[in-house]
Design an enzyme around this catalytic site. Structure first.
Site, PDB file in Angstrom:
ATOM      1  N   ARG A 169     -32.711 -96.419  28.756  1.00  0.00           N
ATOM      2  CA  ARG A 169     -32.345 -98.103  29.295  1.00  0.00           C
ATOM      3  C   ARG A 169     -33.235 -98.135  28.431  1.00  0.00           C
ATOM      4  O   ARG A 169     -34.421 -98.186  29.710  1.00  0.00           O
ATOM      5  CB  ARG A 169     -31.695 -97.655  30.940  1.00  0.00           C
ATOM      6  CG  ARG A 169     -31.558 -99.132  31.324  1.00  0.00           C
ATOM      7  CD  ARG A 169     -31.247 -99.819  32.524  1.00  0.00           C
ATOM      8  NE  ARG A 169     -32.658 -99.561  32.824  1.00  0.00           N
ATOM      9  CZ  ARG A 169     -32.871 -99.435  34.318  1.00  0.00           C
ATOM     10  NH1 ARG A 169     -31.689 -99.174  35.557  1.00  0.00           N
ATOM     11  NH2 ARG A 169     -34.441 -99.847  34.726  1.00  0.00           N
TER      12      ARG A 169
ATOM     13  N   HIS B 260     -33.194-103.011  34.179  1.00  0.00           N
ATOM     14  CA  HIS B 260     -31.334-102.809  34.540  1.00  0.00           C
ATOM     15  C   HIS B 260     -30.702-104.549  34.153  1.00  0.00           C
ATOM     16  O   HIS B 260     -30.078-103.981  33.586  1.00  0.00           O
ATOM     17  CB  HIS B 260     -31.689-102.691  35.677  1.00  0.00           C
ATOM     18  CG  HIS B 260     -30.137-102.648  36.861  1.00  0.00           C
ATOM     19  ND1 HIS B 260     -29.135-102.105  36.102  1.00  0.00           N
ATOM     20  CD2 HIS B 260     -29.041-103.793  36.940  1.00  0.00           C
ATOM     21  CE1 HIS B 260     -27.744-102.379  36.243  1.00  0.00           C
ATOM     22  NE2 HIS B 260     -27.979-103.472  37.239  1.00  0.00           N
TER      23      HIS B 260
ATOM     24  N   TYR C 101     -40.620 -98.785  39.535  1.00  0.00           N
ATOM     25  CA  TYR C 101     -39.849 -97.207  40.057  1.00  0.00           C
ATOM     26  C   TYR C 101     -40.077 -96.673  38.882  1.00  0.00           C
ATOM     27  O   TYR C 101     -39.947 -95.886  39.045  1.00  0.00           O
ATOM     28  CB  TYR C 101     -38.579 -97.661  40.054  1.00  0.00           C
ATOM     29  CG  TYR C 101     -37.608 -98.380  40.008  1.00  0.00           C
ATOM     30  CD1 TYR C 101     -36.881 -97.425  38.716  1.00  0.00           C
ATOM     31  CD2 TYR C 101     -37.397-100.256  40.197  1.00  0.00           C
ATOM     32  CE1 TYR C 101     -36.844 -98.184  37.673  1.00  0.00           C
ATOM     33  CE2 TYR C 101     -36.589-100.556  39.134  1.00  0.00           C
ATOM     34  CZ  TYR C 101     -35.848 -99.494  38.401  1.00  0.00           C
ATOM     35  OH  TYR C 101     -34.761-100.497  37.512  1.00  0.00           O
TER      36      TYR C 101
HETATM   37  C1  LIG Z   1     -19.383-101.136  43.400  1.00  0.00           C
HETATM   38  C2  LIG Z   1     -20.806-101.175  43.093  1.00  0.00           C
HETATM   39  N1  LIG Z   1     -21.639-100.768  44.009  1.00  0.00           N
HETATM   40  C3  LIG Z   1     -23.035-100.790  43.718  1.00  0.00           C
HETATM   41  C4  LIG Z   1     -23.083-101.812  43.034  1.00  0.00           C
HETATM   42  C5  LIG Z   1     -24.059-102.139  42.801  1.00  0.00           C
HETATM   43  N2  LIG Z   1     -25.142-101.718  40.877  1.00  0.00           N
HETATM   44  C6  LIG Z   1     -24.535-102.716  39.866  1.00  0.00           C
HETATM   45  S1  LIG Z   1     -25.336-101.448  38.652  1.00  0.00           S
HETATM   46  C7  LIG Z   1     -25.498-100.501  39.532  1.00  0.00           C
HETATM   47  C8  LIG Z   1     -26.174 -99.583  39.117  1.00  0.00           C
HETATM   48  C9  LIG Z   1     -25.381 -98.788  37.720  1.00  0.00           C
HETATM   49  O1  LIG Z   1     -26.332 -97.643  36.891  1.00  0.00           O
HETATM   50  P1  LIG Z   1     -25.672 -96.557  36.295  1.00  0.00           P
HETATM   51  O2  LIG Z   1     -23.636 -96.461  36.428  1.00  0.00           O
HETATM   52  O3  LIG Z   1     -25.844 -95.319  36.156  1.00  0.00           O
HETATM   53  O4  LIG Z   1     -25.417 -98.047  34.640  1.00  0.00           O
HETATM   54  P2  LIG Z   1     -26.591 -98.266  33.601  1.00  0.00           P
HETATM   55  O5  LIG Z   1     -27.166 -99.535  34.376  1.00  0.00           O
HETATM   56  O6  LIG Z   1     -27.801 -97.706  33.599  1.00  0.00           O
HETATM   57  O7  LIG Z   1     -25.603 -99.223  33.304  1.00  0.00           O
HETATM   58  C10 LIG Z   1     -25.840-101.050  41.213  1.00  0.00           C
HETATM   59  C11 LIG Z   1     -26.210-100.160  41.804  1.00  0.00           C
HETATM   60  C12 LIG Z   1     -22.157-102.225  41.483  1.00  0.00           C
HETATM   61  N3  LIG Z   1     -22.594-103.471  40.318  1.00  0.00           N
HETATM   62  N4  LIG Z   1     -20.554-101.894  42.126  1.00  0.00           N
END
Ligand SMILES: Cc1ncc(C[n+]2csc(CCOP(=O)(O)OP(=O)(O)O)c2C)c(N)n1
Ligand SMILES: Cc1ncc(C[n+]2csc(CCOP(=O)(O)OP(=O)(O)O)c2C)c(N)n1
Ligand SMILES: [Mg+2]
Ligand SMILES: [Mg+2]
Lengths: 338, 412, 338, 412
Positions: D306, D310, D319
């Site tokens: 990434r 985020h 972090y």
């Molecule tokens: C059910 C749920 N739990 C928590 C979140 C909060 N949240 C949004 S994005 C994220 C991280 C996601 O990481 P990843 O699956 O690795 O995808 P990336 O952002 O790296 O593409 C979190 C914890 C959410 N959107 N939905």
């Protein structure tokens, strides 16, 4: 005494209890190294180590399921769900296990888990970062549902929640984290510094889990509310110039019925207000109970002001949000009623 | 017209009226699977998830590296517990059929699992059972009469009438409460084990789910958390081929054994003859030692067969051949241990019959005693006022007033 | 016309629609070869094949999630959840996806899933085979919540539900499957054969998804209820000898407010009754709405009779169940009120 | 005193102030992983889940059996789409920073995934994306101005102001709606694919989740259903090493690659260089062909990084090391394809610069147009009365009366 916003008050509650009881552990997404997306656990992992402030995978069901097992083994877990909108994958563990364990084992097993989760809108979060699902938890026998509206209560209630042997779902209205938002998004943000409830003791104290608080006494009308709407209700009552008694329910279940009933019996009018969707919302329970106990004192039907029966739309959050105008309108109608 | 569906639908090897067919079970000869050191890396022992750890061979001899060399006296004790489990189930089944309890679930054919694993674990280890693990409660000291009182919802019911029969619990015995919701106990076991590690203790946890229940979310949650935090836990999948009317192919068992489910997370899997007390005992010891010394979780698939109906509400002749159990290649766990002991010269048909009689008497005596504490239709009855207790640690006022109102109404 | 019990009526609805529309598929645990633990799908796999009546793994979340995807691809899935108590693992998919898909895509995508699930107690099922969680679904914007109380409605409403492009959670009060249970467990079971609502057309017909039904007209009191309690309410009203108007809500959300309000404005008294836990239950919404619209006609506070705020205990199900005695008591109190 | 905790806590290889360390990535040289036939049995191709399929080598040459031999003109098109994705993200990011939209998510560093996979799929195949797959919408024909209007919640917003920016959808393009709830789209893709099979069609579905989201229940549901019914679906895990502040070890990636997660269910897994357009394209083609001919699901792990924060709400310097992306051994997907084309003699730095300028102009033009349809602060505004539509197929009376009341109040 210190000045704290709601985030600091919550962090302080966690800090005080982690310091006091080695069995208190925190578990959640991004809570550890990073300190939480809303910073509620900032600094705690540095202070208490990564074995007590535990970063967890993105698995709300797993977080709550594992927390239950930890609680059964003598820990006192505080689980953070990043947004209340994301609590549903853990719903089965909450309803079928956490809420029922003590009952089905006659107290032989129980798990004193506290689930903290930010709720409510007003931060342009759209329909998946704005929900207030308290009604569906308040309906579940065996869990306590709590929602503070200010830093002082947030800390005192959270300490009580963590120390309670009952499981608690602890909703934090995120729009209030930084200030006592009165419902007007166009006004400059107010901070907690100048608010009496922003005065928070640095050490240990509790606010009991089963009392509503009369925020302001009044004679003409009772407004029963909680969370973000507490502040909006005050602003609306002031704007109308009505002498309203404003009650912050704060402990939604079990509910302090007496404080509500005494007030409505006194004022003869009652308005119930919350941010969540109206249909089937928690306000229904409040109205049903109050009309039953205060029927002969009521001079007008009990009103409800709440979110619409739609999802919480991104662009129209201020049209969705039950703001001052809607409250003023409801108060005026009610005061005009025979 | 619509084209022909291309969806793959798993199909069970035999339905009523057809010949049982266990061709699909991939069996290894007893003694043929190696026993690696407990500190082996998962990737080096992946083959254990496709083989089948067996100790007892067709001639009732113990074979190979997994032979735990248990003292015959201990084996006799194990046999006694298994038989007790079966006799107990038979009695309770009959009692349900007489309408004296509302529901029952038997473990027939799966008794070796609870008994062998209870033997292999230490008393401080915590068990998170499924509803077919009544043997765990028995072995760990819960009295038959107490279990019967639970089934009766009577005045001595540990659940005070709140739970369906068979949903026992025992804090003293370190056996958790049985849930009606499938699979929910799995993450509890992992969380419990994580807490044990956090506290620096060396207790481990163990949990059991059925083949069908592996499809639930909690299976995934438990494996994920166990792998991430290397929780000291044994995660057992009891593959008894059926989930009510649904055969294990509908839980994803068609292509790879359930033992392989954790490999992708680095959790080693052992596929074990679930009707072979010796194999179960020694694989459980292995997994327990691994967990205790910080080696993390192990997934154990116990290959067995649900010998009876799913529950007293079920009629399996509607969906599987009547004689399927009789054709199950891994036999009956009690019969197999019995024959082993006989082969060792430490048991006889006579002794066995005597033991069975003894146990029947014991169970009957417990039943007589249990009834004295009340049945659903005979006094003494549990006090319904207690139904408002334990919703919370302290009963709040709304429940107190509902209690009063209920008593008023029911008294009227 | 044929005599059908509720199981047969449900099966007939499924049969009629599967015959009519090749896109209707059934998905659930034990629904295929076996025909469902309550036999509601018995014979359908034999008739329509295992590609349309699909046995599913024990994964309520997966069943609902996959059904949503099927619906997006043009099928009209009917998912069976074996007991309403086991719907919670699918809760996130229902709330966050099924209910919201049309809204968030402005109708470009939607999924017309119907979720059938048996609810309610009275079969000695203990706390995990007796729940009535309708309140938590009625609160979710974007899904329809329906609960029939008899075979005729069960078939007509189920056909409407499956044909509706909206998602529907369809609760089947399992204690009514075989007969119109009046709340007395000691009386011999009555069958649907002798009940007018046991007369069910064999072919296609619909009952609309948004109308309450007046089961019996009356002048002295309105009883607003649904599911199992419809029959108990009738028995209680008969026992008291009060001329009650009995309304079967049947479509809980969206709600036919007018039928309720007109009735209460006429009778001046209202009792709300349901089997689910009272606190935060669906009755709260009914009371809140009715008191608002009928305030000036009400001669007594609206009463609620419901399950206690505890889990549903195995041994005490008849003390938990809001049976005739509790209804009679409430009716008497209400009729005595000024 | 309490004993020392024995819980294992995964730890990221570097935190702010530390040197980036990607030692933990298990890399294979380009061209070194074999390409088996699409009808291979899962058990025979398990090694594909631990290797890393790469085509572009360090000298920007295409290597080995997975080389798809794409026409240079097509590669230029691919490069154009990737660059457009990046330029679009950069512009939208800036726009968010100016406060003109409330939120944004960029795909920086991950552009090859959406573009290569969109190229490999057929138009009738259905995509169930995550929020970092904006490239899918672009490639499949959704206009930039329409995507911008969505982010603006303006009068031309496809979501009519209901959704957070970036939560696009397009029925016409066969790209599903983006959900705020992580992972929920995974079982939808499987159900959609099952329906395709039921209808006898040969369309397949594809879905994407992040490494972090694999811990959700829906990941398990999707894999389980896909395996049982052999659904024609491609399940992609985009392992960009981070889930907000949480590194992939906390999703269980410490011991085995995500590609291995389905092996226990018999789902083959391919671990692929997610910054290598050629590798992604050709593995996706392989999985699509497999699915289309009834071979069932494939899990593809795309190893990437990434590159940005985020989301606009995030500050990654808190972090992870600032220069982590620069040290990522798989580089930048755009740079790599560009150098490949240059090495082939079909591209130049000049052309690239010119293209980038062109795309910036195109994006800016779209932005200018989009603003004409309104912004959060400038007219024209969306009509708030529309917020009551589409809750149901037909708006019921309670919503109609809320709509009237809202208009009355807001008008006052
Ligand atoms: C059910 C749920 N739990 C928590 C979140 C909060 N949240 C949004 S994005 C994220 C991280 C996601 O990481 P990843 O699956 O690795 O995808 P990336 O952002 O790296 O593409 C979190 C914890 C959410 N959107 N939905
Ligand atoms: C969440 C949930 N879904 C469905 C059920 C209904 N149910 C009870 S037992 C059972 C079958 C379980 O099969 P398996 O996991 O293989 O265990 P076994 O009965 O074979 O021991 C089902 C579907 C349930 N109890 N809980
Ligand atoms: Mg089974
Ligand atoms: Mg990620």
């Amino acid at each position: 005494m210190a000045k704290m916003n709601m985030i600091e008050a919550i962090r302080s509650a966690l800090d005080v209890l982690m310091d006091k009881d080695p069995n208190v552990v925190i578990l959640g997404q991004d809570v550890g190294y990073f300190g939480g997306v809303f910073r509620c656990t900032d600094g705690l992992q540095r202070k208490y180590g990564e074995h007590r402030v535990i970063d967890a995978p993105i698995s709300e069901g797993g977080i709550i399921g594992a927390a239950i097992g930890m609680g059964v083994n003598g820990l006192r877990p505080v689980a953070e769900i990043q947004f209340a909108d994301y609590i549903y994958p853990g719903f089965d563990q909450i309803v079928s296990e956490l809420a029922r364990l003590r009952y089905r084992t006659c107290g032989e097993f129980f798990s004193p888990v506290t689930i903290r989760t930010p709720c409510g809108g007003g931060i342009r979060g759209g329909q998946t970062h704005s929900q207030s699902p308290e009604a569906i938890f308040a309906h579940i026998s065996g869990i306590r549902t709590v929602m503070p509206s200010n830093p002082y209560d947030a800390k005192g209630l959270l300490i009580s929640a963590i120390e309670s042997d009952d499981p608690v779902v602890f909703f934090e209205p995120k729009r209030l984290y930084n200030g006592p938002f009165d419902g007007d998004p166009d006004k400059p943000a107010i901070s907690w510094v100048s608010h009496p409830k922003g005065e928070v003791p640095e050490g240990y104290y509790t606010v009991p889990l089963d009392t509503a608080e009369i925020i302001k006494t009044g004679e003409e009308l009772t407004i029963v509310t909680y969370g973000t709407l507490v502040h909006v209700a005050q602003a609306a009552a002031d704007a109308v110039g009505v002498d309203a008694e404003i009650i912050d329910v704060r402990s939604l279940a079990p509910l302090d019925v007496k404080t509500l009933v005494d007030s409505v019996n006194k004022t003869g009018r009652c308005l119930v207000a919350h941010e969540a969707t109206r249909f089937g919302g928690y306000g229904g329970e409040l109205v049903a109970r109050i009309q039953k106990e205060c029927f002969y004192s009521l001079q007008a039907p009990i009103g409800r002001v709440a979110g619409w029966d739609t999802p919480y739309p991104h662009a129209f959050e201020w049209q969705y949000f039950p703001g001052k105008k809607r409250l003023i309108n409801a108060i005026n109608k009610m005061m005009a009623a025979a | 017209m619509r084209k022909k569906s291309r969806l793959h639908i798993p199909s069970s090897s035999a339905r009523p009226g057809e010949k049982p067919d266990f061709e699909y079970l991939n069996l290894s000869p007893a003694g043929s699977v190696d026993k690696p050191p407990i500190d082996s890396r998962t990737r080096d022992i992946e083959h254990l998830s496709t083989g089948l750890v067996r100790v007892l061979d067709d001639d009732h001899q113990a074979q190979g590296p997994w032979n735990p060399d248990i003292d015959p006296a201990e084996l006799q004790t194990a046999l006694r517990w298994m038989l007790l489990n079966r006799v107990f189930d038979q009695r309770m089944w009959k009692i349900q059929r007489q309408g004296r309890i509302s529901f029952y679930i038997e473990a027939t054919g799966e008794e070796a699992i609870s008994i062998a694993q209870a033997m292999a674990l230490r008393p401080g280890d915590m068990c998170f059972p499924s509803y077919r693990n009544q043997g765990l409660y028995m072995y760990r000291g819960v009295k038959l009469v107490d279990m019967m009182c639970q089934c009766l919802s009577n005045t001595r019911d540990m659940c005070k009438g709140r739970q369906l029969p068979i949903m026992y619990h025992s804090r003293k015995a370190n056996v958790f409460s049985i849930s009606g919701n499938l699979g929910t106990q799995y993450p509890h076991a992992v969380g419990w084990a994580m807490a044990s590690a956090i506290k620096g203790e060396d207790h481990i946890a163990a949990s059991w789910v059925g083949d069908g229940s592996t499809a639930e979310a909690d299976f995934h949650h438990a494996l994920t958390f166990a792998a991430i935090y290397q929780a000291p836990v044994i995660l057992n999948v009891v593959n008894n081929q059926w989930a009510i009317s649904t055969f294990q192919g509908f839980a994803g068992g068609e292509r790879r054994p359930f033992a392989a489910r954790g490999l992708g997370l680095g959790i080693p899997g052992l596929r074990v003859d679930g009707n072979d007390l010796l194999a179960i005992y020694s694989t459980t010891l292995w997994a327990a030692a691994r967990a205790r010394r910080g080696g993390g979780p192990t997934l154990i698939e116990l290959v067995t067969y649900r010998g009876g109906a799913h529950s007293t509400s079920d009629d399996p002749t509607k969906y599987r051949p009547k004689d399927e159990w009789a054709s199950f290649p891994l036999g009956d766990p009690i019969e197999r241990l019995k024959q082993h002991l006989i082969a060792l010269g430490h048991w006889s048909e006579d002794q066995h019959e005597k033991l069975e009689e003894e146990l029947k008497v014991e169970v009957l005596a417990a039943w007589k005693e249990a009834q004295q504490y009340g049945t659903m239709t005979e006094e003494p009855f549990l006090d319904p006022a207690t139904m408002f207790d334990d919703v919370f640690a302290e009963t709040p006022s709304n429940l107190e007033s509902q209690r009063r109102y209920m008593l008023e109404i029911e008294g009227s």
